[in-house]
Design a protein around this motif. Structure first.
Motif, PDB file in Angstrom:
ATOM      1  N   GLY A  43       0.817  -1.199   0.000  1.00 62.23           N
ATOM      2  CA  GLY A  43       0.000   0.000   0.000  1.00 62.23           C
ATOM      3  C   GLY A  43       0.856   1.255   0.000  1.00 62.23           C
ATOM      4  O   GLY A  43       2.007   1.229   0.431  1.00 62.23           O
ATOM      5  N   PRO A  44       0.325   2.381  -0.494  1.00 57.76           N
ATOM      6  CA  PRO A  44       1.067   3.645  -0.446  1.00 57.76           C
ATOM      7  C   PRO A  44       1.423   4.029   0.996  1.00 57.76           C
ATOM      8  O   PRO A  44       0.671   3.741   1.926  1.00 57.76           O
TER       9      PRO A  44
ATOM     10  N   ARG B   9      -3.665 -11.312   2.126  1.00 59.68           N
ATOM     11  CA  ARG B   9      -2.756 -10.694   1.146  1.00 59.68           C
ATOM     12  C   ARG B   9      -3.077 -11.177  -0.259  1.00 59.68           C
ATOM     13  O   ARG B   9      -2.984 -10.430  -1.221  1.00 59.68           O
ATOM     14  N   PHE B  33     -11.528   3.950   3.745  1.00 58.03           N
ATOM     15  CA  PHE B  33     -11.632   3.986   2.283  1.00 58.03           C
ATOM     16  C   PHE B  33     -11.316   2.615   1.691  1.00 58.03           C
ATOM     17  O   PHE B  33     -10.496   1.876   2.230  1.00 58.03           O
ATOM     18  N   TYR B  35     -10.035   1.230  -2.119  1.00 59.11           N
ATOM     19  CA  TYR B  35      -9.571   1.521  -3.468  1.00 59.11           C
ATOM     20  C   TYR B  35      -9.288   0.208  -4.182  1.00 59.11           C
ATOM     21  O   TYR B  35      -9.012  -0.808  -3.564  1.00 59.11           O
ATOM     22  N   GLN B  37      -6.537  -0.958  -7.368  1.00 61.32           N
ATOM     23  CA  GLN B  37      -5.403  -0.455  -8.143  1.00 61.32           C
ATOM     24  C   GLN B  37      -5.105  -1.428  -9.263  1.00 61.32           C
ATOM     25  O   GLN B  37      -4.870  -2.619  -9.026  1.00 61.32           O
ATOM     26  N   LEU B  43      -4.774   4.413  -8.510  1.00 67.92           N
ATOM     27  CA  LEU B  43      -5.724   4.070  -7.445  1.00 67.92           C
ATOM     28  C   LEU B  43      -7.080   4.695  -7.758  1.00 67.92           C
ATOM     29  O   LEU B  43      -7.173   5.888  -8.020  1.00 67.92           O
ATOM     30  N   LEU B  45     -11.057   5.088  -6.293  1.00 67.46           N
ATOM     31  CA  LEU B  45     -11.847   4.955  -5.081  1.00 67.46           C
ATOM     32  C   LEU B  45     -13.147   4.222  -5.362  1.00 67.46           C
ATOM     33  O   LEU B  45     -13.897   4.586  -6.266  1.00 67.46           O
ATOM     34  N   MET B  88      -5.811  -5.434  -7.307  1.00 63.42           N
ATOM     35  CA  MET B  88      -5.264  -5.211  -5.975  1.00 63.42           C
ATOM     36  C   MET B  88      -6.228  -4.284  -5.248  1.00 63.42           C
ATOM     37  O   MET B  88      -6.564  -3.203  -5.761  1.00 63.42           O
ATOM     38  N   LEU B  90      -6.999  -2.012  -1.916  1.00 62.74           N
ATOM     39  CA  LEU B  90      -6.301  -1.307  -0.847  1.00 62.74           C
ATOM     40  C   LEU B  90      -7.303  -0.604   0.053  1.00 62.74           C
ATOM     41  O   LEU B  90      -8.201   0.094  -0.416  1.00 62.74           O
ATOM     42  N   PHE B 100      -2.494   3.422   4.680  1.00 65.64           N
ATOM     43  CA  PHE B 100      -2.951   2.299   3.874  1.00 65.64           C
ATOM     44  C   PHE B 100      -2.579   0.957   4.487  1.00 65.64           C
ATOM     45  O   PHE B 100      -1.535   0.815   5.133  1.00 65.64           O
ATOM     46  N   GLY B 101      -3.411  -0.024   4.213  1.00 65.45           N
ATOM     47  CA  GLY B 101      -3.083  -1.402   4.534  1.00 65.45           C
ATOM     48  C   GLY B 101      -2.166  -1.984   3.472  1.00 65.45           C
ATOM     49  O   GLY B 101      -1.843  -1.329   2.489  1.00 65.45           O
ATOM     50  N   PRO B 102      -1.756  -3.235   3.645  1.00 62.65           N
ATOM     51  CA  PRO B 102      -0.806  -3.852   2.724  1.00 62.65           C
ATOM     52  C   PRO B 102      -1.424  -4.266   1.394  1.00 62.65           C
ATOM     53  O   PRO B 102      -0.705  -4.565   0.447  1.00 62.65           O
ATOM     54  N   ARG B 105      -4.484  -8.920  -2.989  1.00 59.16           N
ATOM     55  CA  ARG B 105      -4.492  -9.193  -4.433  1.00 59.16           C
ATOM     56  C   ARG B 105      -5.539 -10.268  -4.683  1.00 59.16           C
ATOM     57  O   ARG B 105      -5.364 -11.419  -4.296  1.00 59.16           O
TER      58      ARG B 105
END
Lengths: 112, 109
Positions: A43-44, B9, B33, B35, B37, B43, B45, B88, B90, B100-102, B105
């Motif tokens: 993540g960013p 993940r 939020f 998102y 990607q 990204l 929303l 992905m 997010l 943001f979280g990790p 996917r």
């Protein structure tokens, strides 16, 4: 919502200073400018935020001219691990609905 | 440190399945939020929430729904997964800046 424009990609070498500029011509009075860094499959990550003039932290500096229609993220002495995508985001962080538009980002490649 | 966690993940689902993506934050943030990607699209929303039980559509809400029953948890739901939802995903939370979280996917076969 303020739209941002950044270069798609940049190349640099280790040890150099890198400056990435973001244009945001219709920035609003209450908008802040925030930069994020993103590595592949992550993540960013927040880097820096500012409203006007100059902001500096342990990672980067952010330069914002008086008209606030652009901003420049400055990374001093980059290393290979700074290879990432950098996003500029403009919005009013007191209004959740107005802090949402990420631009395309700038892909920075740092070479040895 | 702010921590935003996502339930998986990596996730593989089949077309038509119902999919739940969970996001939890530990900083008592009001705003959360979701998102997605995709390569070349940046990204985008999907939905956001500024309080418990409140939700707002983002730029691409079609095919998704969300749930915010507790302040720390924001769920993204794909009612009937389709292959074009392979992406992905997010999650982020914020008071002022977004954390943001990790990412998850998701592959829909």
């Amino acid at each position: 919502l303020a739209k941002t424009t950044q270069p798609i990609s940049m190349d640099s070498y280790e040890g150099q200073e890198v400056n990435i500029t973001c244009s945001h011509n219709n920035i609003a009075t209450n908008d802040y400018i925030t930069w994020y860094q993103q590595f592949p499959s992550q993540g960013p990550r927040f880097i820096i935020q500012g409203y006007k003039t100059k902001v500096t932290n342990e990672v980067a500096s952010l330069f914002i001219p008086a008209d606030r229609k652009s901003s420049t993220l400055s990374l001093p002495r980059v290393s290979l691990s700074d290879t990432a995508v950098y996003y500029c985001l403009v919005g009013d962080h007191n209004n959740a609905g107005n802090m949402l538009t990420f631009g395309g980002g700038t892909r920075l490649m740092v070479k040895p | 440190d702010v921590k935003v966690t996502q339930s998986s993940r990596y996730l593989v689902k089949r077309t038509g399945e119902k999919v739940f993506l969970e996001c939890v934050q530990d900083m008592d943030h009001e705003n959360m939020f979701w998102y997605r990607q995709d390569p070349g699209l940046g990204l985008r929303l999907i939905y956001f929430s500024y309080d418990v039980k409140m939700k707002e559509k983002g730029d691409i809400p079609e095919g998704y729904s969300v749930s915010r029953e507790k302040k720390e948890r924001f769920s993204l739901i794909l009612e009937s997964a389709s292959t074009n939802q392979t992406s992905m995903y997010l999650c982020a939370s914020s008071f002022d800046t977004q954390y943001f979280g990790p990412g998850t996917r998701l592959t829909v076969l």
